[in-house]
Design a protein around this motif. Structure first.
Motif, PDB file in Angstrom:
ATOM      1  N   MET A  69       0.818  -1.190   0.024  1.00 28.33           N
ATOM      2  CA  MET A  69       0.137   0.010   0.129  1.00 28.33           C
ATOM      3  C   MET A  69       0.943   1.289  -0.054  1.00 28.33           C
ATOM      4  N   MET A  70       0.585   2.155  -0.977  1.00 29.51           N
ATOM      5  CA  MET A  70       1.480   3.322  -1.034  1.00 29.51           C
ATOM      6  C   MET A  70       0.565   4.766  -1.140  1.00 29.51           C
ATOM      7  N   TYR A  71      -0.748   4.649  -1.429  1.00 31.76           N
ATOM      8  CA  TYR A  71      -1.440   5.783  -1.735  1.00 31.76           C
ATOM      9  C   TYR A  71      -2.175   6.357  -0.492  1.00 31.76           C
ATOM     10  N   GLY A  72      -2.058   5.827   0.716  1.00 31.00           N
ATOM     11  CA  GLY A  72      -2.902   6.470   1.524  1.00 31.00           C
ATOM     12  C   GLY A  72      -4.187   6.200   1.559  1.00 31.00           C
ATOM     13  N   LEU A  73      -4.749   5.332   1.188  1.00 28.73           N
ATOM     14  CA  LEU A  73      -6.261   5.051   1.133  1.00 28.73           C
ATOM     15  C   LEU A  73      -6.789   4.065   1.910  1.00 28.73           C
ATOM     16  N   GLU A  74      -6.119   3.715   3.056  1.00 28.07           N
ATOM     17  CA  GLU A  74      -6.679   2.686   4.073  1.00 28.07           C
ATOM     18  C   GLU A  74      -7.848   3.282   4.747  1.00 28.07           C
ATOM     19  N   GLY A  75      -8.884   2.447   4.703  1.00 27.60           N
ATOM     20  CA  GLY A  75     -10.009   2.815   5.409  1.00 27.60           C
ATOM     21  C   GLY A  75     -10.909   3.726   4.627  1.00 27.60           C
ATOM     22  N   LYS A  76     -10.578   4.200   3.456  1.00 23.42           N
ATOM     23  CA  LYS A  76     -11.338   5.355   2.940  1.00 23.42           C
ATOM     24  C   LYS A  76     -12.450   4.452   2.048  1.00 23.42           C
ATOM     25  N   VAL A  77     -13.390   5.138   1.811  1.00 21.76           N
ATOM     26  CA  VAL A  77     -14.715   4.224   1.306  1.00 21.76           C
ATOM     27  C   VAL A  77     -14.961   4.898  -0.297  1.00 21.76           C
ATOM     28  N   ALA A  78     -14.714   3.847  -1.195  1.00 17.87           N
ATOM     29  CA  ALA A  78     -14.873   4.361  -2.547  1.00 17.87           C
ATOM     30  C   ALA A  78     -15.875   3.675  -3.378  1.00 17.87           C
ATOM     31  N   VAL A  79     -16.778   4.216  -4.189  1.00 24.38           N
ATOM     32  CA  VAL A  79     -18.002   3.874  -5.022  1.00 24.38           C
ATOM     33  C   VAL A  79     -17.170   3.582  -6.370  1.00 24.38           C
ATOM     34  N   VAL A  80     -17.591   2.526  -7.061  1.00 30.24           N
ATOM     35  CA  VAL A  80     -17.025   2.353  -8.281  1.00 30.24           C
ATOM     36  C   VAL A  80     -18.333   1.818  -9.065  1.00 30.24           C
ATOM     37  N   THR A  81     -18.758   2.542 -10.252  1.00 34.57           N
ATOM     38  CA  THR A  81     -19.858   2.208 -11.129  1.00 34.57           C
ATOM     39  C   THR A  81     -19.221   1.472 -12.214  1.00 34.57           C
ATOM     40  N   GLY A  82     -20.155   0.504 -12.856  1.00 32.07           N
ATOM     41  CA  GLY A  82     -19.736  -0.024 -13.976  1.00 32.07           C
ATOM     42  C   GLY A  82     -18.642  -1.110 -13.929  1.00 32.07           C
ATOM     43  N   VAL A  83     -18.911  -2.041 -13.061  1.00 32.21           N
ATOM     44  CA  VAL A  83     -17.789  -2.944 -12.459  1.00 32.21           C
ATOM     45  C   VAL A  83     -17.872  -4.436 -13.101  1.00 32.21           C
ATOM     46  N   GLY A  84     -19.030  -4.670 -14.142  1.00 35.06           N
ATOM     47  CA  GLY A  84     -19.521  -5.753 -14.047  1.00 35.06           C
ATOM     48  C   GLY A  84     -18.565  -6.681 -15.334  1.00 35.06           C
ATOM     49  N   ARG A  85     -18.061  -5.912 -16.269  1.00 31.96           N
ATOM     50  CA  ARG A  85     -17.123  -6.570 -17.268  1.00 31.96           C
ATOM     51  C   ARG A  85     -15.748  -7.221 -16.781  1.00 31.96           C
ATOM     52  N   PRO A  86     -15.596  -8.399 -17.197  1.00 30.52           N
ATOM     53  CA  PRO A  86     -14.532  -9.283 -16.678  1.00 30.52           C
ATOM     54  C   PRO A  86     -13.052  -8.556 -16.893  1.00 30.52           C
ATOM     55  N   ARG A  87     -12.862  -7.715 -18.254  1.00 36.77           N
ATOM     56  CA  ARG A  87     -11.677  -7.042 -18.496  1.00 36.77           C
ATOM     57  C   ARG A  87     -12.052  -5.373 -18.342  1.00 36.77           C
ATOM     58  N   GLY A  88     -12.971  -5.001 -17.927  1.00 34.95           N
ATOM     59  CA  GLY A  88     -13.269  -3.721 -17.682  1.00 34.95           C
ATOM     60  C   GLY A  88     -12.468  -2.882 -16.783  1.00 34.95           C
ATOM     61  N   ILE A  89     -12.724  -1.488 -16.909  1.00 37.68           N
ATOM     62  CA  ILE A  89     -11.863  -0.344 -16.255  1.00 37.68           C
ATOM     63  C   ILE A  89     -12.583  -0.446 -14.785  1.00 37.68           C
ATOM     64  N   GLY A  90     -13.772  -0.686 -14.543  1.00 40.47           N
ATOM     65  CA  GLY A  90     -14.546  -0.472 -13.344  1.00 40.47           C
ATOM     66  C   GLY A  90     -13.801  -1.568 -12.130  1.00 40.47           C
ATOM     67  N   ARG A  91     -13.785  -3.037 -13.029  1.00 36.88           N
ATOM     68  CA  ARG A  91     -13.326  -4.099 -12.109  1.00 36.88           C
ATOM     69  C   ARG A  91     -11.955  -3.687 -11.929  1.00 36.88           C
ATOM     70  N   ALA A  92     -11.130  -3.412 -12.765  1.00 39.98           N
ATOM     71  CA  ALA A  92      -9.738  -3.321 -12.590  1.00 39.98           C
ATOM     72  C   ALA A  92      -9.515  -2.330 -11.395  1.00 39.98           C
ATOM     73  N   THR A  93     -10.360  -1.219 -11.448  1.00 40.70           N
ATOM     74  CA  THR A  93     -10.186  -0.224 -10.366  1.00 40.70           C
ATOM     75  C   THR A  93     -10.535  -0.463  -9.079  1.00 40.70           C
ATOM     76  N   ALA A  94     -11.680  -1.239  -8.968  1.00 41.27           N
ATOM     77  CA  ALA A  94     -12.218  -1.744  -7.758  1.00 41.27           C
ATOM     78  C   ALA A  94     -11.037  -2.624  -6.962  1.00 41.27           C
ATOM     79  N   LEU A  95     -10.372  -3.484  -7.924  1.00 36.62           N
ATOM     80  CA  LEU A  95      -9.553  -4.542  -7.336  1.00 36.62           C
ATOM     81  C   LEU A  95      -8.226  -3.821  -6.924  1.00 36.62           C
ATOM     82  N   ARG A  96      -7.845  -2.554  -7.461  1.00 38.55           N
ATOM     83  CA  ARG A  96      -6.583  -1.794  -7.088  1.00 38.55           C
ATOM     84  C   ARG A  96      -7.028  -1.136  -6.007  1.00 38.55           C
ATOM     85  N   LEU A  97      -8.241  -0.615  -5.844  1.00 36.94           N
ATOM     86  CA  LEU A  97      -8.497   0.208  -4.761  1.00 36.94           C
ATOM     87  C   LEU A  97      -8.463  -0.775  -3.314  1.00 36.94           C
ATOM     88  N   ALA A  98      -9.052  -2.006  -3.722  1.00 36.98           N
ATOM     89  CA  ALA A  98      -9.032  -2.902  -2.522  1.00 36.98           C
ATOM     90  C   ALA A  98      -7.775  -3.167  -2.012  1.00 36.98           C
TER      91      ALA A  98
END
Length: 278
Positions: free
Chosen positions: A1-30
């Protein structure tokens, strides 16, 4: 972890596609320690009573992946073009996690691909703008209201496109919607700056995602070549030598979400491998 996002709450829309931007973003935020709320249109609750999560299979799959990445997760079926759905999405976020710090408005459709603009039905034009532009506005507005009440600032990230940088003759609805997203981003950035809320846009170039591949399949068939050969050709035209992938965009989105970009707002960042065509 390097971005100081521990405990932050993030909403990501459009996450359903297997190779989509939403899914990749959700995983990186996690992986950066954020608690993640996943939203996708999917299917309505009544249609999937047998699903124990009460969400579509695609949304449930991504939720499981985000949990495996170590994050607390909430999955909410939502149509971003519906004000009531968006209001419910943000209220459920706050009810569950107590706050919202990051909104990634990623949901979009490309319903006018390869259509003659002289024959494009108004209904399709309106639907594309309803999801891509109005949906982005509704998500940003709803998130910002909670962020203002919290009084601790926040980060809103919108998704543009190379079609937001120059018009495309057979993508007039999509291109119009994405040009609008950049204007919306700049306007909201100015309006929300007094509250410490930053609003920035990430603009993909030529990408290798599920949505882009649908159009590339048509293009490859028209050219009489294999899809992989077309992707190789498109990648060779990019200075860095390959198509942009979803995780390239996710890295930029997470950076905009983080304190590392704390003095940036109203910006539109091209993530395109150096292409001058977007």
């Amino acid at each position: 972890m390097m971005y100081g996002l521990e405990g932050k709450v993030a909403v990501v829309t459009g996450v359903g596609r297997p190779r989509g931007i939403g899914r990749a973003t959700a995983l990186r935020l996690a992986r950066e320690g954020a608690r993640v709320v996943l939203a996708d249109l999917g299917q309505g609750m009544a249609q999937i009573e047998n699903d124990i999560r009460g969400v579509s299979p695609d949304l449930a799959r991504v939720a499981a992946e985000v949990e495996e990445a170590g994050a607390e997760v909430l999955a909410v079926p939502a149509d971003v073009s519906s004000p009531s759905d968006v209001e419910t999405l943000l209220q459920r976020t706050v009810d569950h996690f107590g706050r919202v710090d990051i909104m990634v408005s990623n949901a979009a459709i490309l319903a006018d691909r390869n259509q003659n603009p002289l024959e494009l039905p108004e209904s399709i034009f309106a639907r594309v703008l309803a999801v891509n532009l109005t949906g982005t506005f509704l998500c940003a507005q709803a998130a910002a209201k909670h962020m203002v009440q919290q009084g601790e600032g926040g980060s809103i990230i919108t998704i543009g496109s190379r079609a937001a940088r120059r018009g495309m003759p057979n993508l007039i609805a999509y291109s119009s919607s994405k040009f609008g997203v950049i204007g919306l981003t700049q306007s909201l950035a100015l309006a929300l700056a007094p509250h410490g809320i930053r609003v920035n846009c990430v603009c993909p170039g030529a990408v290798d995602t599920d949505m882009a591949s649908e159009g590339q399949e048509i293009q490859a068939a028209d050219m009489g070549i294999a899809l992989d050969d077309l992707k190789a050709q498109l990648g060779s035209e990019i200075p860095l030598g390959r198509l942009t992938v979803a995780d390239d965009l996710a890295k930029a989105i997470v950076w905009f979400a983080s304190p590392e970009s704390s003095h940036l707002t109203g910006q539109s960042l091209n993530v395109n491998g150096g292409s001058l065509m977007s």
